[in-house]
Enzyme design. Structure first.
Site, PDB file in Angstrom:
ATOM      1  N   VAL A  64       0.684  -1.253  -0.049  1.00  0.00           N
ATOM      2  CA  VAL A  64      -0.083  -0.145  -0.161  1.00  0.00           C
ATOM      3  C   VAL A  64       0.718   1.149   0.030  1.00  0.00           C
ATOM      4  O   VAL A  64       0.333   2.415  -0.128  1.00  0.00           O
ATOM      5  CB  VAL A  64      -1.099   0.062   1.236  1.00  0.00           C
TER       6      VAL A  64
ATOM      7  N   GLN B 254      -8.978  -4.888   1.183  1.00  0.00           N
ATOM      8  CA  GLN B 254      -8.331  -5.760   1.894  1.00  0.00           C
ATOM      9  C   GLN B 254      -9.357  -6.537   2.735  1.00  0.00           C
ATOM     10  O   GLN B 254     -10.186  -5.935   3.309  1.00  0.00           O
ATOM     11  CB  GLN B 254      -7.075  -5.480   2.734  1.00  0.00           C
TER      12      GLN B 254
ATOM     13  N   SER C  65     -11.133  -7.525   5.866  1.00  0.00           N
ATOM     14  CA  SER C  65     -10.989  -6.867   7.043  1.00  0.00           C
ATOM     15  C   SER C  65     -10.871  -7.661   8.497  1.00  0.00           C
ATOM     16  O   SER C  65     -11.628  -8.980   8.461  1.00  0.00           O
ATOM     17  CB  SER C  65     -12.270  -5.946   7.443  1.00  0.00           C
TER      18      SER C  65
ATOM     19  N   ASN D 141       6.363   1.263 -12.351  1.00  0.00           N
ATOM     20  CA  ASN D 141       7.060   1.553 -11.114  1.00  0.00           C
ATOM     21  C   ASN D 141       7.048   0.459 -10.016  1.00  0.00           C
ATOM     22  O   ASN D 141       8.195   0.264  -9.441  1.00  0.00           O
ATOM     23  CB  ASN D 141       6.429   2.794 -10.600  1.00  0.00           C
TER      24      ASN D 141
ATOM     25  N   ARG E 165      10.001  -3.750  -6.917  1.00  0.00           N
ATOM     26  CA  ARG E 165       9.839  -4.812  -6.163  1.00  0.00           C
ATOM     27  C   ARG E 165      10.406  -6.054  -6.887  1.00  0.00           C
ATOM     28  O   ARG E 165      10.361  -7.050  -6.284  1.00  0.00           O
ATOM     29  CB  ARG E 165       8.078  -4.760  -5.680  1.00  0.00           C
TER      30      ARG E 165
END
Length: 244
Positions: free
Chosen positions: A80, A89, A91, A181, A186
């Site tokens: 995030v 997501q 919960s 990006n 990553r």
């Protein structure tokens, strides 16, 4: 729990959409003609031109929606941070985890002593969670809350004992520019192992539907020098080979 990544949806004909936007930028056509003559060769040419110019705004017109499970809260805390995206997501406030799943780092899994300690910590967290849910549920009922409200408030407070290793599920959407990006950061060997695995699986998925667009996508070193300086892994040639 093992990682699972699925490309749920994406902009139809993503490469043609980008080529249409690029064509409008670089030729005197009107909107009725921007898609004329855009065969695979012309699309490829427009996309290569965009990349060579560093003109990335047209690729923001397409987006990709993924679903991932078997990932840890530690991973999603990193995910995030890529802010130009949308996230949904599972919960822990609304979903009671009677037996939470967790992600174990390979280095811990391979060491028997470390593995036993890790599993004990996970079991202890579950036990503490169960006890707290029951204690808090009784407390809130005694204070006059309804059954549903008491349970919800109990699990949202008890969840604080869960570790970063706790497994979660998430749906997220990124446009192609943000996605590139994301891959630059990553897919890099310096990224943490779990989010690097996620990035590699995501890259495989988008290459199936937009092979031209993501042909040379990967860590930063794939299309140039390594930006990590003294922290470089020193394996630029291997990384170029892997991602190309």
């Amino acid at each position: 729990m093992s990682l699972k990544v699925k490309l749920l949806e994406y902009t139809p004909n993503p490469e043609k959409v980008i080529a249409s936007a690029a064509k409008l930028c670089y030729s005197p056509v009107g909107i009725d003609e921007i898609q004329e003559g855009l065969d695979e060769e012309r699309v490829n040419k427009f996309l290569n031109t965009l990349m060579s110019y560093g003109h990335e705004s047209p690729i923001e017109h397409v987006s990709f929606t993924f679903a991932a499970e078997g990932v840890s809260r530690s991973l999603t805390h990193q995910l995030v941070r890529h802010r130009i995206a949308s996230y949904s997501q599972q919960s822990q406030r609304y979903v009671k985890l009677d037996q939470f799943q967790y992600v174990m780092p390979p280095a811990i899994y391979e060491d028997e002593k470390a593995k036993k300690l890790f599993i004990k910590a996970m079991n202890d967290s579950q036990e503490s969670y169960n006890i707290l849910v029951n204690m808090l549920n009784k407390k809130y009922l005694n204070e006059g809350m309804t059954k549903n409200s008491a349970e919800k408030k109990a699990i949202e407070d008890a969840r604080y004992v869960f570790p970063n290793a706790c497994e979660t599920k998430i749906v997220y959407t990124m446009n192609a520019r943000s996605l590139m990006n994301f891959f630059r950061h990553r897919c890099c060997s310096r990224a943490q192992w779990e989010i690097r695995q996620l990035a590699d699986e995501m890259l495989k998925e988008v290459r199936k539907v937009a092979p031209i667009l993501f042909k040379y996508t990967g860590p930063s070193c794939v299309n140039g020098d390594c930006p990590e300086g003294r922290m470089s892994c020193g394996k630029i040639n291997e990384m170029k080979e892997k991602y190309r």
